[in-house]
Design a protein around this motif. Sequence first.
Motif, PDB file in Angstrom:
ATOM      1  N   LYS A  99       0.836  -1.213   0.000  1.00  0.00           N
ATOM      2  CA  LYS A  99       0.000   0.000   0.000  1.00  0.00           C
ATOM      3  C   LYS A  99       0.865   1.256   0.000  1.00  0.00           C
ATOM      4  CE  LYS A  99      -3.875  -2.170   2.439  1.00  0.00           C
ATOM      5  NZ  LYS A  99      -4.630  -2.211   3.710  1.00  0.00           N
ATOM      6  N   SER A 100       1.966   1.195   0.743  1.00  0.00           N
ATOM      7  CA  SER A 100       2.878   2.338   0.808  1.00  0.00           C
ATOM      8  C   SER A 100       3.504   2.614  -0.556  1.00  0.00           C
ATOM      9  CB  SER A 100       3.965   2.069   1.857  1.00  0.00           C
ATOM     10  OG  SER A 100       4.903   3.110   1.894  1.00  0.00           O
ATOM     11  N   PHE A 101       3.941   1.545  -1.246  1.00  0.00           N
ATOM     12  CA  PHE A 101       4.500   1.680  -2.592  1.00  0.00           C
ATOM     13  C   PHE A 101       3.489   2.366  -3.520  1.00  0.00           C
ATOM     14  CE2 PHE A 101       7.764  -1.787  -1.968  1.00  0.00           C
ATOM     15  CZ  PHE A 101       8.847  -1.048  -2.415  1.00  0.00           C
ATOM     16  N   ILE A 102       2.250   1.850  -3.525  1.00  0.00           N
ATOM     17  CA  ILE A 102       1.218   2.351  -4.430  1.00  0.00           C
ATOM     18  C   ILE A 102       0.875   3.808  -4.112  1.00  0.00           C
ATOM     19  CG2 ILE A 102      -1.151   2.036  -5.257  1.00  0.00           C
ATOM     20  CD1 ILE A 102       0.800  -0.181  -6.132  1.00  0.00           C
ATOM     21  N   ASN A 103       0.698   4.138  -2.833  1.00  0.00           N
ATOM     22  CA  ASN A 103       0.344   5.510  -2.440  1.00  0.00           C
ATOM     23  C   ASN A 103       1.449   6.500  -2.806  1.00  0.00           C
ATOM     24  OD1 ASN A 103      -2.175   4.871  -1.404  1.00  0.00           O
ATOM     25  ND2 ASN A 103      -1.372   4.401   0.633  1.00  0.00           N
ATOM     26  N   ARG A 104       2.701   6.068  -2.631  1.00  0.00           N
ATOM     27  CA  ARG A 104       3.821   6.938  -2.969  1.00  0.00           C
ATOM     28  C   ARG A 104       3.861   7.217  -4.482  1.00  0.00           C
ATOM     29  NH1 ARG A 104       7.269   4.482  -0.086  1.00  0.00           N
ATOM     30  NH2 ARG A 104       8.422   3.279  -1.653  1.00  0.00           N
ATOM     31  N   LEU A 105       3.649   6.164  -5.259  1.00  0.00           N
ATOM     32  CA  LEU A 105       3.587   6.336  -6.717  1.00  0.00           C
ATOM     33  C   LEU A 105       2.464   7.291  -7.103  1.00  0.00           C
ATOM     34  CD1 LEU A 105       4.090   2.701  -8.073  1.00  0.00           C
ATOM     35  CD2 LEU A 105       5.556   4.659  -8.580  1.00  0.00           C
ATOM     36  N   LYS A 106       1.311   7.089  -6.492  1.00  0.00           N
ATOM     37  CA  LYS A 106       0.141   7.918  -6.800  1.00  0.00           C
ATOM     38  C   LYS A 106       0.419   9.385  -6.478  1.00  0.00           C
ATOM     39  CE  LYS A 106      -4.775   8.378  -5.688  1.00  0.00           C
ATOM     40  NZ  LYS A 106      -5.903   7.827  -4.868  1.00  0.00           N
ATOM     41  N   ASP A 107       0.930   9.646  -5.266  1.00  0.00           N
ATOM     42  CA  ASP A 107       1.197  11.032  -4.849  1.00  0.00           C
ATOM     43  C   ASP A 107       2.211  11.697  -5.762  1.00  0.00           C
ATOM     44  OD1 ASP A 107      -0.562  10.712  -2.764  1.00  0.00           O
ATOM     45  OD2 ASP A 107       0.992  10.292  -1.255  1.00  0.00           O
ATOM     46  N   ASN A 108       3.264  10.962  -6.122  1.00  0.00           N
ATOM     47  CA  ASN A 108       4.314  11.545  -6.950  1.00  0.00           C
ATOM     48  C   ASN A 108       3.847  11.819  -8.383  1.00  0.00           C
ATOM     49  OD1 ASN A 108       6.161  11.585  -4.874  1.00  0.00           O
ATOM     50  ND2 ASN A 108       7.064   9.602  -5.392  1.00  0.00           N
ATOM     51  N   ILE A 109       3.010  10.936  -8.912  1.00  0.00           N
ATOM     52  CA  ILE A 109       2.488  11.153 -10.269  1.00  0.00           C
ATOM     53  C   ILE A 109       1.527  12.333 -10.295  1.00  0.00           C
ATOM     54  CG2 ILE A 109       0.988  10.181 -12.072  1.00  0.00           C
ATOM     55  CD1 ILE A 109       2.284   7.471 -11.524  1.00  0.00           C
ATOM     56  N   LEU A 110       0.634  12.385  -9.313  1.00  0.00           N
ATOM     57  CA  LEU A 110      -0.368  13.457  -9.297  1.00  0.00           C
ATOM     58  C   LEU A 110       0.234  14.817  -8.947  1.00  0.00           C
ATOM     59  CD1 LEU A 110      -3.438  11.642  -7.662  1.00  0.00           C
ATOM     60  CD2 LEU A 110      -2.896  11.966 -10.074  1.00  0.00           C
ATOM     61  N   SER A 111       1.466  14.806  -8.423  1.00  0.00           N
ATOM     62  CA  SER A 111       2.135  16.086  -8.129  1.00  0.00           C
ATOM     63  C   SER A 111       2.748  16.718  -9.377  1.00  0.00           C
ATOM     64  CB  SER A 111       3.228  15.878  -7.067  1.00  0.00           C
ATOM     65  OG  SER A 111       4.322  15.165  -7.607  1.00  0.00           O
ATOM     66  N   LEU A 112       2.774  15.951 -10.486  1.00  0.00           N
ATOM     67  CA  LEU A 112       3.289  16.484 -11.743  1.00  0.00           C
ATOM     68  C   LEU A 112       2.289  17.476 -12.342  1.00  0.00           C
ATOM     69  CD1 LEU A 112       4.535  13.140 -13.343  1.00  0.00           C
ATOM     70  CD2 LEU A 112       5.997  14.958 -12.445  1.00  0.00           C
ATOM     71  N   ASN A 113       2.778  18.289 -13.226  1.00  0.00           N
ATOM     72  CA  ASN A 113       1.928  19.278 -13.887  1.00  0.00           C
ATOM     73  C   ASN A 113       1.177  18.605 -15.042  1.00  0.00           C
ATOM     74  OD1 ASN A 113       0.779  21.716 -14.578  1.00  0.00           O
ATOM     75  ND2 ASN A 113       2.528  22.353 -15.845  1.00  0.00           N
ATOM     76  N   LEU A 114       0.118  17.862 -14.689  1.00  0.00           N
ATOM     77  CA  LEU A 114      -0.597  17.032 -15.660  1.00  0.00           C
ATOM     78  C   LEU A 114      -1.797  17.760 -16.245  1.00  0.00           C
ATOM     79  CD1 LEU A 114      -0.709  13.742 -13.565  1.00  0.00           C
ATOM     80  CD2 LEU A 114       0.733  14.122 -15.564  1.00  0.00           C
TER      81      LEU A 114
END
Length: 467
Positions: free
Chosen positions: A133-148
């Motif tokens: 869960k920690s791996f997935i949440n970290r990936l999610k937070d880092n991706i959504l922090s991009l200027n998408l």
Amino acid sequence: MQYTIEIKNIGIIDYAKVEFGGLTVIAGENDRGKSTVGKLLYSIIKSIGRYEKDLEIGEMDKIKEIIKALMSIKYHMSYFYSKYQRKLNESDRYKILKLKREFNECIDYLKKIKANIKSDNIQYSTYDDEDLKSFINRLKDNILSLNLHSNDKFRFIEIFNEIENIINKKFTKDEMIKKAFNKIVKSEFYGELSKKNTDKSYIKIYGGHEKIMDISLHKNKIKHFKLDSNVIEFGIFYDDVVYIESPTILHIHRILDMVNIWDYKVDAMPFHILDLIAKLKSAKFENKPSLLDEDNNKMKYKIIKEISSIIEGSVDYLESYEDFVYSKGLDKEKIRVRSVNIASGIKSFGILQLLAKSDYLDKNILLIIDEPEVHLHPKWQVKYAHVLVKMAKYGIPVIVSSHSPYMIQALKYFAIEEGIIDISRFYLAEKENDNIVIRNVDEEINKIFRTLSQPLREIVWGMQKKP
């Protein structure tokens, strides 16, 4: 324990009721459904005993789905990077490089868990895995922090929600077994389990007088699937099953390696072939003291030794050759022969020898052998039958289908000689009024010999009538 399988309108069989657990012999002409019984039992036992590890149902299935979803995210990230790389600032470029490492770490973690489950190292649940869960949440937070772009952001959120649903998905054991059964039936019967032109069919298994499995089908679709709770909770059925169809499997493995179809194994060919190859290859670990110590494991040691005396040598899987090899000779000076050059009869005995070495001849593993006489001279058919009877005497449950009078007569003779006729059952698969039925003939076993010797009688009578 003795079990009984009862089937109606399965494959080409209209009706059969077969007891197994000791030595079971199913005789008959070609195209009489003999193999159907063995393949059906293989599918049932494999789905009950090995649904998680061999068929990758349950947590294994979830891990594969998560990896697939992650690869989808990785693909979208690559597209995003190629599309916007000139507009990305240094911070976003750094985040993307960091994300690539995190993706690989997460996938490696999932593969490690998958390998541990398959090797029986851990009892695992994705639902309770905080590291995942920690791996997935970290990936999610880092991706959504991009200027998408909003559309890209929505798509990533959608996939992460899908992963969360996969992680939280829970199945009961009987649901997983049903799913596994569907998967392996598709592999073994290509989805054509029910008899053609028949709407309704069923499969029932009894342990003694208790019904432990009940499956009903309508036009190849499972309508009812019920397992006795004791099968699920206490494992009263077999742990595993071995299905031997042809000795040519000892060199088929090289063809499979060359065409590189392992990743598509269930769709490529019947699962029992790949399953048997994996079991036979595990004979490379046969030098375990527990296996070759005559005091601790007399039964398997005797089987290995007896087969060695018959074939005057030994069949092994040698990693240095990446092949099954026959070492001809019983003394120190031996000639080594690769699988493609091993005689078919020696391969037939060699498979049993390999199974003994790899610890797959066991009272909790059902051994199913389809027409072993095909590659054996009558003299070796008799010897092969004697080995099978001895296995049954040691407690290994054996099912043999055959159309050879030599094989069947030898099985009956040795069953009497070895004192296991009381746990031996003989069946005849035949056509009655255009229906294929399999009936017990313990009390009239000569019916088998009359049926199988009919072609020879016709030839002899034809020759006698000639002037």
